[in-house]
Design a protein around this motif. Structure first.
Motif, mmCIF file in Angstrom:
data_model
loop_
_atom_site.group_PDB
_atom_site.id
_atom_site.type_symbol
_atom_site.label_atom_id
_atom_site.label_comp_id
_atom_site.label_asym_id
_atom_site.label_seq_id
_atom_site.Cartn_x
_atom_site.Cartn_y
_atom_site.Cartn_z
ATOM 1 N N VAL A 11 36.751 5.249 20.259
ATOM 2 C CA VAL A 11 37.867 5.755 20.819
ATOM 3 C C VAL A 11 38.977 4.088 20.096
ATOM 4 O O VAL A 11 39.797 4.858 19.538
ATOM 5 C CB VAL A 11 37.843 5.531 22.480
ATOM 6 C CG1 VAL A 11 39.504 5.161 23.069
ATOM 7 C CG2 VAL A 11 37.279 7.097 22.745
ATOM 8 N N THR A 12 38.596 3.174 20.200
ATOM 9 C CA THR A 12 39.091 2.264 19.797
ATOM 10 C C THR A 12 39.217 2.267 18.497
ATOM 11 O O THR A 12 40.446 2.108 17.886
ATOM 12 C CB THR A 12 38.106 0.889 20.230
ATOM 13 O OG1 THR A 12 38.196 0.344 21.706
ATOM 14 C CG2 THR A 12 39.133 -0.553 18.955
ATOM 15 N N LEU A 14 38.366 4.895 16.363
ATOM 16 C CA LEU A 14 39.013 5.862 16.522
ATOM 17 C C LEU A 14 40.819 5.839 15.792
ATOM 18 O O LEU A 14 41.450 6.574 15.342
ATOM 19 C CB LEU A 14 39.142 7.120 16.679
ATOM 20 C CG LEU A 14 37.790 8.075 16.994
ATOM 21 C CD1 LEU A 14 37.343 8.307 18.079
ATOM 22 C CD2 LEU A 14 37.870 8.200 15.057
ATOM 23 N N GLY A 15 40.803 5.044 17.423
ATOM 24 C CA GLY A 15 42.663 5.148 17.543
ATOM 25 C C GLY A 15 42.809 4.207 16.514
ATOM 26 O O GLY A 15 44.618 4.204 15.863
ATOM 27 N N VAL A 16 42.574 3.287 15.796
ATOM 28 C CA VAL A 16 43.201 1.817 14.858
ATOM 29 C C VAL A 16 43.015 2.980 13.425
ATOM 30 O O VAL A 16 43.292 2.435 12.641
ATOM 31 C CB VAL A 16 41.720 1.035 14.495
ATOM 32 C CG1 VAL A 16 42.022 -0.223 13.267
ATOM 33 C CG2 VAL A 16 42.363 0.346 16.247
ATOM 34 N N ALA A 18 43.650 5.734 12.503
ATOM 35 C CA ALA A 18 44.370 6.695 12.348
ATOM 36 C C ALA A 18 46.019 5.929 12.324
ATOM 37 O O ALA A 18 46.275 6.225 11.641
ATOM 38 C CB ALA A 18 44.760 7.361 13.952
ATOM 39 N N SER A 19 45.784 4.695 13.015
ATOM 40 C CA SER A 19 47.373 4.198 12.984
ATOM 41 C C SER A 19 47.025 3.410 11.425
ATOM 42 O O SER A 19 48.378 3.865 10.863
ATOM 43 C CB SER A 19 46.990 2.762 13.732
ATOM 44 O OG SER A 19 45.904 2.103 13.014
#
Length: 418
Positions: A11-12, A14-16, A18-19
């Protein structure tokens, strides 16, 4: 977070990822920096053993693409999870390829079907979008048949995509068929059909459809209708729609609407009215508005407008023509210098021109705006892309319909140099 030793999970990452892709890195100045950050994250993903996580790899592929990486690089990363791809990852790579290489997107789709995964509506919508990049409707028809076979008949998203793809690939009739068969329609449905009529120069059909809309138009709707009016020479109708768009639909004109009005006036030969319209605009004209005026200036003020447009760095894209012979689509640009059969095409075209001259064909050189001698203007118009495509069809024995000598001459001369 990484420096403090806190463990990273899927999850971490994926978030990075996307950012990085949706940040300010995208653009002329930030693209290289964004790719550098993406590569660093890619290395971390590999080091930590997350390269087998299909969601993480799919996110990386998307980020690389949005930051300007090539198709080959994106596909190589996608291939690294060979055997572990799901429908989301397949749809992601096809989406990336569809915008740049429609033919390759279809090949990937065929490969996906061999994987025996359950295809969803999103995958089909992307493939249909790719079909809009072909000069023939047969690819779109083939995908359409699969859509029906898989039980997606009547799906709103797919129907909207089919309307657009059929129109772009030359079949307004099939676009109408899809539109008429829809039980429910949204803004995209109406706008797609209006754009289809605009592409094919059917302005009156577009006006009839616009009048029958059972939902409130949006700004894109007005652009589509104005474009249709422009291509059909419906000046009064287009002007009325533009002047009443705020009163009737509470839509404030934007640059696209102003550009459409300039195009409507310019195509009708009302150059000075178009120029006066630009001078009255409440917003600063953008390159689209100036390009619309330039397109209308075949015989009036051409040199002046071209000089003024240089300051805006506006460049006219070259015209292309396509023809399908033996299930293969051939593309021609003016001059046809890169086709492998150019010598045979030139010989056929020169013979055709000689025969046409005998029955009175004279090239219309007044549309050739470049500063050149009359002889060179004629030569430029002789080797226009549409005429090269016609000659290629003739040497391949493709029937172009029967006509009298006079009709043939008129058809040949009617080919616009633009």
């Amino acid at each position: 977070m990484h420096r403090t030793g806190v463990g990273l999970d899927r999850v971490t990452l994926l978030g990075v990822t996307a950012s990085i892709s949706c940040s300010g890195y995208i653009g002329e100045n930030g693209g290289l920096l964004g790719l550098e950050k993406c590569c660093q994250l890619h290395c971390l993903v590999t080091k930590m053993g997350f390269l087998w996580e299909v969601e993480v790899v799919t996110a990386l592929v998307k980020a690389y693409s949005e930051l300007g990486a090539g198709i080959d690089d994106c596909y190589k990363l996608f291939s690294e999870i060979n055997g572990n791809q799901d429908i989301v990852s397949w749809t992601g790579i096809i989406t990336i390829v569809a915008d740049r290489d429609p033919k390759q997107a279809l090949l990937l789709f065929c490969q996906l079907r061999r994987e025996c995964l359950d295809l969803d509506r999103y995958t089909y919508s992307i493939v249909i979008k790719a079909c809009a990049g072909f000069a023939s409707a047969r690819h779109c028809s083939a995908i359409h048949s699969l859509v029906l076979k898989c039980g997606f008949n009547g799906d709103l998203v797919l129907s909207n995509a089919l309307i657009h793809a059929y129109a772009r690939s030359g079949s307004i009739t099939l676009s109408e068929h899809v539109f008429d068969s829809m039980d429910t329609r949204d803004w995209i449905s109406w706008n797609s059909m209006l754009k289809a009529y605009a592409i094919h120069g059917q302005g009156r059909e577009a006006l009839k459809l616009f009048a029958s809309m059972n939902i409130k138009p949006d700004p894109a709707t007005i652009v589509a209708v104005l474009t249709a009016c422009s291509h059909a020479g419906l000046v009064d109708q287009g002007t009325e729609i533009f002047e009443t768009m705020f009163e009737k639909y509470e839509i404030s004109p934007q640059n696209d609407h102003f550009a459409c009005m300039v195009d409507i006036l310019g195509r009708a030969g009302r150059i000075h009215e178009a120029e006066a319209f630009i001078n009255r605009m409440p917003v600063k004209p953008d390159p689209v508005v100036w390009s619309a005026l330039l397109g209308a200036c075949r015989k009036h003020d051409a040199a002046l407008i071209r000089k003024e447009l240089k300051g805006f760095k506006v460049r006219k894209e070259p015209g292309l023509s396509w023809i399908e012979v033996g299930n293969e689509v051939h593309e021609f640009a003016a001059g046809g210098q890169f086709h492998p059969l150019k010598c045979a095409i030139y010989a056929e075209l020169e013979g055709l021109i000689r025969n046409l001259k005998k029955i009175g064909y004279v090239p219309e050189i007044s549309f050739a705006l470049q500063d050149m001698e009359e002889e060179h203007k004629q030569e430029q118009l002789y080797y226009h892309s549409e005429k090269l495509a016609l000659a290629f069809a003739l040497i391949n024995g493709v029937s172009i319909g029967s006509c009298s000598e006079g009709d043939c001459c008129e058809r040949f001369q009617s080919f616009s140099p633009f």
